[in-house]
Design an enzyme around this catalytic site. Sequence first.
Site, mmCIF file in Angstrom:
data_model
loop_
_atom_site.group_PDB
_atom_site.id
_atom_site.type_symbol
_atom_site.label_atom_id
_atom_site.label_comp_id
_atom_site.label_asym_id
_atom_site.label_seq_id
_atom_site.Cartn_x
_atom_site.Cartn_y
_atom_site.Cartn_z
ATOM 1 C CB CYS A 119 -13.023 0.509 -35.629
ATOM 2 S SG CYS A 119 -12.976 2.296 -35.642
ATOM 3 C CG HIS A 137 -10.412 -0.586 -38.594
ATOM 4 N ND1 HIS A 137 -11.659 -0.345 -39.145
ATOM 5 C CD2 HIS A 137 -10.054 0.570 -37.976
ATOM 6 C CE1 HIS A 137 -12.028 0.886 -38.861
ATOM 7 N NE2 HIS A 137 -11.070 1.461 -38.155
ATOM 8 C CG ASN A 153 -11.845 4.755 -39.612
ATOM 9 O OD1 ASN A 153 -12.719 3.900 -39.551
ATOM 10 N ND2 ASN A 153 -11.031 5.036 -38.608
HETATM 11 O O1 UT7 Z 1 -10.507 3.847 -36.342
HETATM 12 C C1 UT7 Z 1 -10.048 3.911 -35.048
HETATM 13 C C2 UT7 Z 1 -8.620 3.869 -35.025
HETATM 14 N N1 UT7 Z 1 -8.036 5.104 -35.496
HETATM 15 C C3 UT7 Z 1 -6.829 5.087 -35.953
HETATM 16 O O2 UT7 Z 1 -6.260 4.038 -36.035
HETATM 17 C C4 UT7 Z 1 -6.168 6.389 -36.292
HETATM 18 C C5 UT7 Z 1 -4.757 6.343 -35.797
HETATM 19 N N2 UT7 Z 1 -3.993 7.577 -36.043
HETATM 20 C C6 UT7 Z 1 -3.639 7.966 -37.280
HETATM 21 O O3 UT7 Z 1 -4.017 7.375 -38.270
HETATM 22 C C7 UT7 Z 1 -2.699 9.141 -37.407
HETATM 23 O O4 UT7 Z 1 -2.198 9.488 -36.139
HETATM 24 C C8 UT7 Z 1 -3.367 10.402 -38.055
HETATM 25 C C9 UT7 Z 1 -3.633 10.144 -39.523
HETATM 26 C C10 UT7 Z 1 -4.672 10.718 -37.353
HETATM 27 C C11 UT7 Z 1 -2.444 11.600 -37.940
HETATM 28 O O5 UT7 Z 1 -1.193 11.300 -38.549
HETATM 29 P P1 UT7 Z 1 0.173 11.693 -37.811
HETATM 30 O O6 UT7 Z 1 1.260 11.305 -38.718
HETATM 31 O O7 UT7 Z 1 0.124 11.080 -36.440
HETATM 32 O O8 UT7 Z 1 0.105 13.283 -37.786
HETATM 33 P P2 UT7 Z 1 0.094 14.269 -36.534
HETATM 34 O O9 UT7 Z 1 -1.192 14.191 -35.804
HETATM 35 O O10 UT7 Z 1 1.353 14.081 -35.753
HETATM 36 O O11 UT7 Z 1 0.191 15.670 -37.268
HETATM 37 C C12 UT7 Z 1 1.368 16.044 -38.002
HETATM 38 C C13 UT7 Z 1 1.194 17.465 -38.495
HETATM 39 C C14 UT7 Z 1 0.785 18.452 -37.399
HETATM 40 O O12 UT7 Z 1 1.421 19.674 -37.661
HETATM 41 P P3 UT7 Z 1 2.766 20.076 -36.838
HETATM 42 O O13 UT7 Z 1 2.331 20.088 -35.405
HETATM 43 O O14 UT7 Z 1 3.753 19.003 -37.156
HETATM 44 O O15 UT7 Z 1 3.089 21.408 -37.414
HETATM 45 C C15 UT7 Z 1 -0.694 18.630 -37.619
HETATM 46 O O16 UT7 Z 1 -1.176 19.890 -37.201
HETATM 47 O O17 UT7 Z 1 0.150 17.520 -39.478
HETATM 48 C C16 UT7 Z 1 -0.804 18.526 -39.125
HETATM 49 N N3 UT7 Z 1 -2.107 18.069 -39.569
HETATM 50 C C17 UT7 Z 1 -2.598 18.305 -40.791
HETATM 51 N N4 UT7 Z 1 -2.107 18.993 -41.837
HETATM 52 C C18 UT7 Z 1 -2.854 19.030 -42.960
HETATM 53 C C19 UT7 Z 1 -3.005 17.306 -38.877
HETATM 54 N N5 UT7 Z 1 -4.064 17.050 -39.665
HETATM 55 C C20 UT7 Z 1 -3.848 17.673 -40.846
HETATM 56 C C21 UT7 Z 1 -4.576 17.750 -42.050
HETATM 57 N N6 UT7 Z 1 -4.045 18.438 -43.079
HETATM 58 N N7 UT7 Z 1 -5.777 17.147 -42.206
#
Ligand code: UT7
Length: 328
Positions: free
Chosen positions: A114, A255, A285
Amino acid sequence: MSHGVTIAGTGSYLPEKILTNDELSKFVDTSDEWIVTRTGIKARRIAADDEHTSHLASKAAERALEQANIAAEDVELIIVATITPDTLTPATACYVQQQLGSHKAVAFDVSAACSGFLYAMKLAKNLIESGSFKNALIIGAEKLSSFVNWKDRTTCVLFGDGAGAAVLRAAEEGEGRILATDIGTDGKQTHLLNIPGGGSACPITIDNAGERLATLAMLGKEVFKHAVTRMKNSANTVIERAGLQAEDISIVIPHQANLRIIDAIASRLDVPNERVFVNLHKYGNTSAAAIAIALDEAHRTGEIKKGDKVVMVAFGAGLTWAAAAIEW
Ligand code: UT7
């Protein structure tokens, strides 16, 4: 006397097909509500099967060249920033050179995820300043839809396809210029965000073909934390190098990965949200393309005006980060 390096034109291209969160929810176990709340993304673009990264790149480049009033055959340097090249070799920039008819140009790719567009900007600026090239076409282009695991809801909802470009050349008196740049890398964190398969470390074979190893894998929460700190620090570095204060900044173009990351950076930089450019709700993204597309949109919609101080800041796999401060 040198007046630095200016951005003479910008361009972008987004594939026609729009994939909304609701449409995505029909084949992935997710919801519009989850995606919007966690990321701010509402839709993304998906390139056609016969539309490769180089095609997206060339279309964005043509628009930038037209605005810069530079003929394709006069381009001296083409740098394509991408993690989704048409082929592992040759570089996507070589296809772009051929498609544009820029036959005199030296063409190569930069792989910095990125941050790639801003890596390319620093390289091109330095190469123009050193007298090696008179102008440069820098492009961020991605067809991420070919490299996401559509069965992994934690990643596939985040990414989209697109391209953005800028033409750089020596500035004339009274023109805007790139004031400062910063790039950095932390190779200790390669495991946080990568495409594990398809390279020499893990070729795709008949035995592992079902494991979808040539797709993006990310430890999202870890990446999130690094993203905020690294982008804040890199933006502050160029703000300081350019001799600016927070109140001098007309617009920040961060970004476009996650609205929560963007908000966190804006508050840490002490820049109000209305001076932070956001388009990730439309495109998701797009990795190396994101800042390039955003720069072009901000420019063409008049959100960037002559004399404005623009700060761009990026972060991605590597880990890599980069920032640039520009007087428009
Ligand atoms: O471009 C390069 C740089 N990239 C970034 O900067 C990305 C950085 N990271 C992020 O933007 C965030 O960490 C994400 C958007 C990828 C994820 O958000 P989060 O708030 O960190 O969520 P999480 O991974 O902790 O997931 C929370 C919950 C989980 O369920 P449990 O374990 O709490 O029951 C996941 O299984 O959300 C669940 N989950 C989803 N649910 C519905 C994960 N993805 C999805 C989804 N739809 N697409």
